[in-house]
Design a protein around this motif. Structure first.
Motif, PDB file in Angstrom:
ATOM      1  N   THR A 127       9.545 -23.963  -1.305  1.00  0.00           N
ATOM      2  CA  THR A 127       8.946 -25.181  -0.749  1.00  0.00           C
ATOM      3  C   THR A 127       9.708 -26.422  -1.197  1.00  0.00           C
ATOM      4  N   VAL A 128      10.046 -26.472  -2.478  1.00  0.00           N
ATOM      5  CA  VAL A 128      10.793 -27.615  -3.018  1.00  0.00           C
ATOM      6  C   VAL A 128      12.167 -27.704  -2.365  1.00  0.00           C
ATOM      7  N   ILE A 129      12.851 -26.570  -2.229  1.00  0.00           N
ATOM      8  CA  ILE A 129      14.186 -26.556  -1.618  1.00  0.00           C
ATOM      9  C   ILE A 129      14.130 -27.019  -0.165  1.00  0.00           C
ATOM     10  N   LEU A 130      13.133 -26.553   0.577  1.00  0.00           N
ATOM     11  CA  LEU A 130      12.995 -26.959   1.984  1.00  0.00           C
ATOM     12  C   LEU A 130      12.741 -28.464   2.098  1.00  0.00           C
ATOM     13  N   THR A 131      11.919 -28.983   1.198  1.00  0.00           N
ATOM     14  CA  THR A 131      11.597 -30.416   1.219  1.00  0.00           C
ATOM     15  C   THR A 131      12.846 -31.256   0.922  1.00  0.00           C
ATOM     16  N   ILE A 132      13.600 -30.858  -0.088  1.00  0.00           N
ATOM     17  CA  ILE A 132      14.826 -31.587  -0.438  1.00  0.00           C
ATOM     18  C   ILE A 132      15.840 -31.513   0.695  1.00  0.00           C
ATOM     19  N   THR A 133      15.975 -30.335   1.293  1.00  0.00           N
ATOM     20  CA  THR A 133      16.912 -30.164   2.413  1.00  0.00           C
ATOM     21  C   THR A 133      16.560 -31.089   3.569  1.00  0.00           C
ATOM     22  N   ALA A 134      15.266 -31.205   3.859  1.00  0.00           N
ATOM     23  CA  ALA A 134      14.823 -32.086   4.947  1.00  0.00           C
ATOM     24  C   ALA A 134      15.197 -33.532   4.654  1.00  0.00           C
ATOM     25  N   GLY A 135      15.067 -33.925   3.388  1.00  0.00           N
ATOM     26  CA  GLY A 135      15.410 -35.285   3.005  1.00  0.00           C
ATOM     27  C   GLY A 135      16.876 -35.597   3.217  1.00  0.00           C
ATOM     28  N   PHE A 136      17.743 -34.603   2.984  1.00  0.00           N
ATOM     29  CA  PHE A 136      19.176 -34.793   3.182  1.00  0.00           C
ATOM     30  C   PHE A 136      19.587 -34.657   4.645  1.00  0.00           C
ATOM     31  N   THR A 137      18.810 -33.903   5.432  1.00  0.00           N
ATOM     32  CA  THR A 137      19.188 -33.599   6.812  1.00  0.00           C
ATOM     33  C   THR A 137      18.711 -34.648   7.809  1.00  0.00           C
ATOM     34  N   ILE A 138      17.580 -35.276   7.525  1.00  0.00           N
ATOM     35  CA  ILE A 138      16.981 -36.213   8.473  1.00  0.00           C
ATOM     36  C   ILE A 138      17.917 -37.397   8.749  1.00  0.00           C
ATOM     37  N   THR A 139      17.941 -37.835   9.979  1.00  0.00           N
ATOM     38  CA  THR A 139      18.723 -39.025  10.353  1.00  0.00           C
ATOM     39  C   THR A 139      17.769 -40.185  10.592  1.00  0.00           C
ATOM     40  N   GLN A 141      17.506 -41.940  13.144  1.00  0.00           N
ATOM     41  CA  GLN A 141      16.962 -41.822  14.494  1.00  0.00           C
ATOM     42  C   GLN A 141      15.722 -40.933  14.524  1.00  0.00           C
ATOM     43  N   LEU A 142      15.706 -39.924  13.650  1.00  0.00           N
ATOM     44  CA  LEU A 142      14.604 -38.967  13.641  1.00  0.00           C
ATOM     45  C   LEU A 142      13.486 -39.343  12.663  1.00  0.00           C
ATOM     46  N   GLN A 143      13.794 -40.228  11.729  1.00  0.00           N
ATOM     47  CA  GLN A 143      12.849 -40.525  10.655  1.00  0.00           C
ATOM     48  C   GLN A 143      11.482 -40.975  11.143  1.00  0.00           C
ATOM     49  N   ASP A 144      11.455 -42.034  11.929  1.00  0.00           N
ATOM     50  CA  ASP A 144      10.162 -42.579  12.371  1.00  0.00           C
ATOM     51  C   ASP A 144       9.355 -41.561  13.148  1.00  0.00           C
ATOM     52  N   GLU A 145      10.049 -40.854  14.028  1.00  0.00           N
ATOM     53  CA  GLU A 145       9.368 -39.854  14.860  1.00  0.00           C
ATOM     54  C   GLU A 145       8.738 -38.762  14.013  1.00  0.00           C
ATOM     55  N   PHE A 146       9.489 -38.229  13.046  1.00  0.00           N
ATOM     56  CA  PHE A 146       8.985 -37.110  12.252  1.00  0.00           C
ATOM     57  C   PHE A 146       7.993 -37.543  11.186  1.00  0.00           C
ATOM     58  N   VAL A 147       8.194 -38.716  10.605  1.00  0.00           N
ATOM     59  CA  VAL A 147       7.231 -39.193   9.611  1.00  0.00           C
ATOM     60  C   VAL A 147       5.856 -39.357  10.249  1.00  0.00           C
ATOM     61  N   ILE A 194       3.938 -35.084   0.757  1.00  0.00           N
ATOM     62  CA  ILE A 194       5.175 -35.158  -0.024  1.00  0.00           C
ATOM     63  C   ILE A 194       6.382 -35.006   0.898  1.00  0.00           C
ATOM     64  N   PHE A 195       6.285 -34.101   1.863  1.00  0.00           N
ATOM     65  CA  PHE A 195       7.354 -33.885   2.835  1.00  0.00           C
ATOM     66  C   PHE A 195       7.604 -35.158   3.651  1.00  0.00           C
ATOM     67  N   ALA A 196       6.520 -35.815   4.068  1.00  0.00           N
ATOM     68  CA  ALA A 196       6.636 -37.056   4.829  1.00  0.00           C
ATOM     69  C   ALA A 196       7.329 -38.142   4.004  1.00  0.00           C
ATOM     70  N   ILE A 197       6.999 -38.194   2.713  1.00  0.00           N
ATOM     71  CA  ILE A 197       7.641 -39.170   1.828  1.00  0.00           C
ATOM     72  C   ILE A 197       9.137 -38.856   1.687  1.00  0.00           C
ATOM     73  N   ALA A 198       9.447 -37.571   1.539  1.00  0.00           N
ATOM     74  CA  ALA A 198      10.853 -37.153   1.360  1.00  0.00           C
ATOM     75  C   ALA A 198      11.725 -37.527   2.555  1.00  0.00           C
ATOM     76  N   ILE A 199      11.185 -37.341   3.769  1.00  0.00           N
ATOM     77  CA  ILE A 199      12.006 -37.643   4.955  1.00  0.00           C
ATOM     78  C   ILE A 199      11.959 -39.116   5.346  1.00  0.00           C
ATOM     79  N   SER A 200      11.105 -39.882   4.665  1.00  0.00           N
ATOM     80  CA  SER A 200      11.016 -41.305   4.978  1.00  0.00           C
ATOM     81  C   SER A 200      11.900 -42.158   4.061  1.00  0.00           C
ATOM     82  N   ILE A 201      12.370 -41.568   2.967  1.00  0.00           N
ATOM     83  CA  ILE A 201      13.190 -42.308   2.013  1.00  0.00           C
ATOM     84  C   ILE A 201      14.596 -42.503   2.587  1.00  0.00           C
ATOM     85  N   LYS A 202      15.031 -43.713   2.636  1.00  0.00           N
ATOM     86  CA  LYS A 202      16.378 -44.007   3.114  1.00  0.00           C
ATOM     87  C   LYS A 202      17.402 -43.555   2.088  1.00  0.00           C
TER      88      LYS A 202
END
Length: 204
Positions: A127-139, A141-147, A194-202
């Motif tokens: 779970t932790v690895i997937l969350t970190i990966t999402a944070g590095f992968t998100i662009t 352009q996709l941030q607002d939509e996915f958050v 937590i996932f939403a926070i991870a993908i929302s961090i610039k």
């Protein structure tokens, strides 16, 4: 590559169970080799993800689904109280009855508790690895939509928690013991946040 990731996530569901049994039986080398192989394949899916909007969007979506599944598996593994209550219920009988009738059930449940805790630890790491990966992968352009989508999912998941809480209360009234199975959707819901926070961090 996003569908390659999906295959890995589906395979991991069974690998977690198999390796947990291996660990419980004292095997260490083989599970380690298996997870090294899985990690290499996972890294390939991450390194070679294509930059196209739809492809990367699918990738993040699969990671989010993986977080839901493995966070649920994680807390289910750590929270073994429902299994422990079954053991207590069986051991209420006299010693003679336990030895003759329920010993195998008690032993099986004891093994299940050990395996569940191992599954919980492994699933939490995933779970932790997937969350970190999402944070590095998100662009961006996709941030607002996915958050927004993940936050909405967390809100809807809250109703799943309420449904499980009602089941908990009903079982508590019937058995006079509170198993707290509603902790599963609650924990998954918290991890979605937590996932939403991870993908929302610039610049994660």
């Amino acid at each position: 590559m996003e569908y390659f990731l999906l295959v890995i996530l589906c395979a991991l569901y069974y690998i977690v169970y198999i390796t947990s049994v291996m660990y419980s039986e004292g095997y260490r080398v083989m599970p380690l080799i298996i997870y090294i192989g899985v990690f290499v394949l996972y890294a390939i899916s991450f390194i070679f993800i294509t930059p196209e909007y739809e492809s990367r969007g699918n990738y993040i979506c699969f990671l989010c689904l993986g977080v839901i599944v493995y966070s649920w598996m994680s807390i289910s593994g750590f929270w073994t109280k429902p299994l422990e209550l079954k053991v207590k219920q069986l051991t209420k009988s006299t010693k003679e009855v336990i030895l003759n009738k329920d010993y195998e059930k008690v032993e099986s449940l004891a093994i299940s508790i050990v395996i569940s805790r191992l599954k919980g630890k492994i699933s939490l790491i995933i779970t932790v690895i997937l969350t970190i990966t999402a944070g590095f992968t998100i662009t961006e352009q996709l941030q607002d939509e996915f958050v927004d989508g993940v936050v909405l999912g967390a809100f809807l998941f809250f109703f799943v928690f309420l449904a499980y809480l009602i089941i908990d209360i009903v079982l508590w009234i019937k058995r006079k013991r509170f198993a707290f199975i509603s902790i599963r959707p609650l924990f998954a819901n918290i991890w979605l946040i937590i996932f939403a926070i991870a993908i929302s961090i610039k610049d994660f």
